[in-house]
Design a protein around this motif. Sequence first.
Motif, short mmCIF file in Angstrom:
data_model
loop_
_atom_site.label_atom_id
_atom_site.label_comp_id
_atom_site.label_asym_id
_atom_site.label_seq_id
_atom_site.Cartn_x
_atom_site.Cartn_y
_atom_site.Cartn_z
N THR A 26 22.55 43.24 40.42
CA THR A 26 23.61 42.87 41.35
C THR A 26 24.13 44.11 42.06
O THR A 26 24.03 45.23 41.54
CB THR A 26 24.78 42.18 40.60
N ASN A 27 24.68 43.90 43.25
CA ASN A 27 25.33 45.01 43.96
C ASN A 27 26.85 44.96 43.79
O ASN A 27 27.58 45.72 44.42
CB ASN A 27 24.97 44.99 45.45
N LEU A 28 27.33 44.09 42.89
CA LEU A 28 28.75 44.01 42.59
C LEU A 28 29.13 45.06 41.55
O LEU A 28 28.37 45.32 40.62
CB LEU A 28 29.12 42.63 42.06
N THR A 29 30.31 45.64 41.70
CA THR A 29 30.83 46.53 40.67
C THR A 29 31.41 45.69 39.54
O THR A 29 31.65 44.48 39.70
CB THR A 29 31.92 47.44 41.23
N LEU A 30 31.67 46.33 38.38
CA LEU A 30 32.27 45.60 37.27
C LEU A 30 33.64 45.05 37.66
O LEU A 30 33.99 43.92 37.30
CB LEU A 30 32.40 46.53 36.05
N LYS A 31 34.40 45.80 38.43
CA LYS A 31 35.71 45.35 38.89
C LYS A 31 35.58 44.09 39.75
O LYS A 31 36.35 43.13 39.60
CB LYS A 31 36.41 46.45 39.68
N GLU A 32 34.58 44.09 40.63
CA GLU A 32 34.37 42.92 41.49
C GLU A 32 33.91 41.71 40.68
O GLU A 32 34.29 40.58 40.96
CB GLU A 32 33.33 43.25 42.57
N ILE A 33 33.11 41.96 39.65
CA ILE A 33 32.65 40.86 38.79
C ILE A 33 33.83 40.24 38.06
O ILE A 33 33.94 39.01 37.94
CB ILE A 33 31.60 41.39 37.79
#
Length: 205
Positions: A26-33
């Motif tokens: 994924t290109n999402l950061t942990l914060k975004e997840i």
Amino acid sequence: TSLGNLPKLIANAPTIYNNLRSGIHTNLTLKEIISLAWTVAQIPRENIKRSIIGPNETTRTFSPDGLDILLPDMDAVRAVRDQVFSTDSGVAPIATVYVSNPEELRQAENATVSVLNATTTAGLASQTSDYLKSNGINVTVTGNAQEKSDSTVIIDYTGKPYTVQYLVELLNIQPNSIYSRYDPNSETDIAILLGNDWAQNNTMP
């Protein structure tokens, strides 16, 4: 999706993420997840669309070593996808929306193909590549397979069902020798491993 359990999950999120990250792309950061998880948890369950890819979207067959495998019917899979993700009345599978000619569909896929010799017959991959090119197949890699095989095998790495079907008919591939192994980083869309069956009995001029 339970609000009650989410704070505990978020507290453990870094550990969970590190344990699972090798299988997460994924290109999402942990914060975004985490932010996405909060949003999902607040969606009413009745507003969540669910579906499965089951027997109606697959064909049961067997691998060379006798294992049960399911081959996807890509048009049926696309129909399930559209039922879940479409915001209107649904989108028909690509084959029925645009064209119904299998040859046009195959050409539209523009699949790249590797031809690998899995036999001891010298020059088989090169000869077969020329044969496939003369039949409109975009062969970009020709070489030797790492292991020998009695049966010719087709591996679909990126989902090119119409090219696979064309190759199956052209090379007379058995249903239990067709594999779908999604790998967007594959050198080609489709790999053909030429076996002894092709070396001994093929349709090349």
